[in-house]
Design a protein around this motif. Sequence first.
Motif, mmCIF file in Angstrom:
data_model
loop_
_atom_site.group_PDB
_atom_site.id
_atom_site.type_symbol
_atom_site.label_atom_id
_atom_site.label_comp_id
_atom_site.label_asym_id
_atom_site.label_seq_id
_atom_site.Cartn_x
_atom_site.Cartn_y
_atom_site.Cartn_z
ATOM 1 N N SER A 1 0.851 -1.197 0.000
ATOM 2 C CA SER A 1 0.000 0.000 0.000
ATOM 3 C C SER A 1 0.880 1.238 0.000
ATOM 4 C CB SER A 1 -0.896 0.002 1.252
ATOM 5 O OG SER A 1 -0.106 0.095 2.438
ATOM 6 N N GLY A 2 0.245 2.394 -0.023
ATOM 7 C CA GLY A 2 0.974 3.646 0.117
ATOM 8 C C GLY A 2 1.733 4.056 -1.130
ATOM 9 N N LYS A 3 2.897 4.677 -0.894
ATOM 10 C CA LYS A 3 3.693 5.298 -1.959
ATOM 11 C C LYS A 3 4.019 4.316 -3.088
ATOM 12 C CE LYS A 3 6.606 8.356 -3.851
ATOM 13 N NZ LYS A 3 7.818 8.825 -3.176
ATOM 14 N N MET A 4 4.400 3.072 -2.731
ATOM 15 C CA MET A 4 4.817 2.130 -3.785
ATOM 16 C C MET A 4 3.706 1.873 -4.790
ATOM 17 S SD MET A 4 4.719 -1.752 -2.302
ATOM 18 C CE MET A 4 4.611 -2.386 -3.972
ATOM 19 N N ASN A 5 2.451 1.995 -4.359
ATOM 20 C CA ASN A 5 1.327 1.724 -5.252
ATOM 21 C C ASN A 5 0.761 2.978 -5.913
ATOM 22 O OD1 ASN A 5 1.482 -0.986 -4.882
ATOM 23 N ND2 ASN A 5 -0.477 -1.239 -3.853
ATOM 24 N N ARG A 6 1.287 4.136 -5.557
ATOM 25 C CA ARG A 6 0.805 5.371 -6.191
ATOM 26 C C ARG A 6 1.683 5.803 -7.367
ATOM 27 N NH1 ARG A 6 -0.142 7.040 -0.816
ATOM 28 N NH2 ARG A 6 1.706 8.358 -0.853
ATOM 29 N N ILE A 7 2.815 5.137 -7.535
ATOM 30 C CA ILE A 7 3.696 5.460 -8.656
ATOM 31 C C ILE A 7 3.095 4.846 -9.928
ATOM 32 C CG2 ILE A 7 5.989 5.010 -9.634
ATOM 33 C CD1 ILE A 7 7.041 5.175 -6.724
ATOM 34 N N PRO A 8 2.913 5.634 -10.974
ATOM 35 C CA PRO A 8 2.298 5.088 -12.201
ATOM 36 C C PRO A 8 3.111 3.918 -12.762
ATOM 37 C CG PRO A 8 2.365 7.490 -12.276
ATOM 38 C CD PRO A 8 3.172 7.082 -11.079
ATOM 39 N N GLU A 9 2.411 2.942 -13.335
ATOM 40 C CA GLU A 9 3.055 1.720 -13.827
ATOM 41 C C GLU A 9 4.121 2.005 -14.876
ATOM 42 O OE1 GLU A 9 0.192 -1.148 -15.141
ATOM 43 O OE2 GLU A 9 -0.918 -1.116 -13.249
ATOM 44 N N GLU A 10 3.930 3.044 -15.657
ATOM 45 C CA GLU A 10 4.872 3.323 -16.742
ATOM 46 C C GLU A 10 6.050 4.188 -16.280
ATOM 47 O OE1 GLU A 10 1.887 6.597 -16.597
ATOM 48 O OE2 GLU A 10 1.765 4.404 -16.550
ATOM 49 N N GLU A 11 6.030 4.654 -15.032
ATOM 50 C CA GLU A 11 7.094 5.560 -14.562
ATOM 51 C C GLU A 11 8.422 4.838 -14.341
ATOM 52 O OE1 GLU A 11 7.699 8.395 -10.742
ATOM 53 O OE2 GLU A 11 5.859 8.735 -11.880
ATOM 54 N N THR A 12 8.350 3.565 -13.986
ATOM 55 C CA THR A 12 9.549 2.737 -13.818
ATOM 56 C C THR A 12 9.297 1.404 -14.517
ATOM 57 O OG1 THR A 12 8.812 1.621 -11.799
ATOM 58 C CG2 THR A 12 9.936 3.735 -11.512
ATOM 59 N N ALA A 13 10.366 0.603 -14.654
ATOM 60 C CA ALA A 13 10.195 -0.726 -15.244
ATOM 61 C C ALA A 13 9.363 -1.642 -14.346
ATOM 62 C CB ALA A 13 11.565 -1.354 -15.495
ATOM 63 N N PHE A 14 9.337 -1.360 -13.048
ATOM 64 C CA PHE A 14 8.576 -2.175 -12.097
ATOM 65 C C PHE A 14 7.088 -1.881 -12.298
ATOM 66 C CE2 PHE A 14 6.745 -3.557 -8.143
ATOM 67 C CZ PHE A 14 7.553 -4.615 -7.725
ATOM 68 N N ALA A 15 6.345 -2.857 -12.820
ATOM 69 C CA ALA A 15 5.004 -2.580 -13.357
ATOM 70 C C ALA A 15 3.851 -2.854 -12.395
ATOM 71 C CB ALA A 15 4.787 -3.392 -14.630
ATOM 72 N N ILE A 16 4.052 -3.699 -11.401
ATOM 73 C CA ILE A 16 2.910 -4.116 -10.571
ATOM 74 C C ILE A 16 2.720 -3.121 -9.429
ATOM 75 C CG2 ILE A 16 1.834 -5.993 -9.276
ATOM 76 C CD1 ILE A 16 2.289 -6.579 -12.271
ATOM 77 N N ARG A 17 1.802 -2.204 -9.639
ATOM 78 C CA ARG A 17 1.568 -1.105 -8.699
ATOM 79 C C ARG A 17 0.138 -1.104 -8.155
ATOM 80 N NH1 ARG A 17 6.479 1.362 -7.287
ATOM 81 N NH2 ARG A 17 7.828 1.432 -9.126
ATOM 82 N N ASP A 18 -0.571 -2.207 -8.350
ATOM 83 C CA ASP A 18 -1.978 -2.210 -7.948
ATOM 84 C C ASP A 18 -2.376 -3.478 -7.205
ATOM 85 O OD1 ASP A 18 -1.621 -3.774 -10.183
ATOM 86 O OD2 ASP A 18 -3.437 -3.109 -11.217
ATOM 87 N N ALA A 19 -1.400 -4.194 -6.651
ATOM 88 C CA ALA A 19 -1.720 -5.380 -5.842
ATOM 89 C C ALA A 19 -1.839 -4.982 -4.376
ATOM 90 C CB ALA A 19 -0.630 -6.440 -6.015
ATOM 91 N N SER A 20 -2.511 -5.819 -3.604
ATOM 92 C CA SER A 20 -2.651 -5.568 -2.170
ATOM 93 C C SER A 20 -1.745 -6.462 -1.322
ATOM 94 C CB SER A 20 -4.106 -5.785 -1.728
ATOM 95 O OG SER A 20 -4.954 -4.873 -2.375
ATOM 96 N N PHE A 21 -1.393 -7.624 -1.865
ATOM 97 C CA PHE A 21 -0.500 -8.542 -1.148
ATOM 98 C C PHE A 21 0.412 -9.232 -2.148
ATOM 99 C CE2 PHE A 21 -3.968 -8.167 1.868
ATOM 100 C CZ PHE A 21 -3.318 -8.177 3.103
ATOM 101 N N VAL A 22 1.595 -9.608 -1.675
ATOM 102 C CA VAL A 22 2.459 -10.491 -2.445
ATOM 103 C C VAL A 22 2.830 -11.668 -1.551
ATOM 104 C CG1 VAL A 22 4.627 -9.255 -1.852
ATOM 105 C CG2 VAL A 22 4.494 -10.664 -3.930
ATOM 106 N N LEU A 23 2.723 -12.859 -2.133
ATOM 107 C CA LEU A 23 3.131 -14.079 -1.442
ATOM 108 C C LEU A 23 4.597 -14.359 -1.763
ATOM 109 C CD1 LEU A 23 2.436 -16.796 0.093
ATOM 110 C CD2 LEU A 23 2.025 -17.763 -2.181
#
Length: 454
Positions: A352-374
């Motif tokens: 949550s928070g800052k990591m998910n507010r960065i637009p997907e195209e702003e960096t190569a790291f694309a997954i910005r809309d998940a709530s959990f990672v296993l």
Amino acid sequence: MFSTLESKLGNRLVLPNHDAYDELRKVWNGAIDRRPKAIVVCESEQDVVDAVNFAKEENLHISIRGGGHNLAGTAVCDDGLMIDLSNMRGVEVDQAKKVAIVEGGAKLGDIDVATQKYGLVTPTGTVSKTGVAGLALGGGLGYLRGKYGLTCDNIVGAHIVTAEGELIYVHENNHQDLFWAIKGGGGNFGVVTKFEFQLYDLGPEVLAIDVMYDYQDVKSILTKAQEFLENAPDDISFNITAMMLPPAPFLPEALHHKKVVAVSGLYAGDPKNGESVIQPLRELAKPIVDQSGVIPYEELQKKLDVMVQDHIPVYGTSLYFKDLDEKTIDVLLNKLENAPVPTVLSQLWALSGKMNRIPEEETAFAIRDASFVLLLDVMVMPGMDEEVCKQWVDSLYADLLPYSHRNASYLNGIALLESATKNTFAQNYERLLSIKRKYDPSNLFRHNHNIDPK
């Protein structure tokens, strides 16, 4: 073949007949057993340049060792050239600019020690022995993700030796395409010899979340944690870990072999203001142990080191989830309850928070809309069947994939798998492919979650 390189490097070139060869080719994951044709133990950026140029001339593919902590063992390769940065661990702090200049072989603990002298931090991971290079290039999830984003989000510059053997400096106004690509695109584009990371004021004392619950309450813990996450402030980041406690001397005997759920995390604001904010995470069920409280930031960053032992075979996997509905939880818990060995570490990290507010195209790291990672790992202790453990991990991934978010994984936590790489880079994949073709058309740097330029 190696005489010209040896004349430049001397004993920094390690061949298979060298006494140190077997030790140097070891990485954190004991399941990895690969034999490079040579290892270059670099002491300087010039050593890296010489090694890359030699590999290019001799048509040798390259693996790059930063901390050697990647689950897939990408630091070491068979029959190629291993570039070892582990002696390049320097960290300088520019207090005025609030920037840390970090060499490619540095570990997270090196950064914390250097920056905390000034009451400064940069987002890294949660195990101090991890190398920063692989972590940052693949994303970088840690306890500051809600407040300040991922490690890759905080790269403000880097020195990179390209496949052409050139040492270049990338930042927002220089080689902008490559600067974008290294923010989550992995080791595909060159050898990063130095990073520049943005720093923030925090510490030396911070409010840590550290609660342990009985595993029998796991379902209600996950449900309540998800409710808490919906309105969680940026200051909070937390992880939920299900495991069987080992019979370790530092644990009370009553907890030996007990299945528990641990909630760990950080309130990254004024500790006085955080007590009431973190309280719901301390009441997800009846705690067995609650050690939440104010501790030094450096201590928090080392707390999980004991759980990550060196040179033990480990098989692991990862998937993102948009939410943890009842079916997803049931599938996961059913797999965990039928694990073939007790040494399973199953972590769900709240996002949550800052990591998910960065637009997907702003960096190569694309997954910005998940709530959990296993993030799931199985440690194969002596006497356990490695193949059985590997098959079980693969089956868990297959069973959970239909419930996952965009079929994507945190690439720092999964074995090499082409479908996972493409799914995770998602809409950024084609742009990464064009940058790979520009900077490494022959795929010299292929030992990673590879973007194949062919």
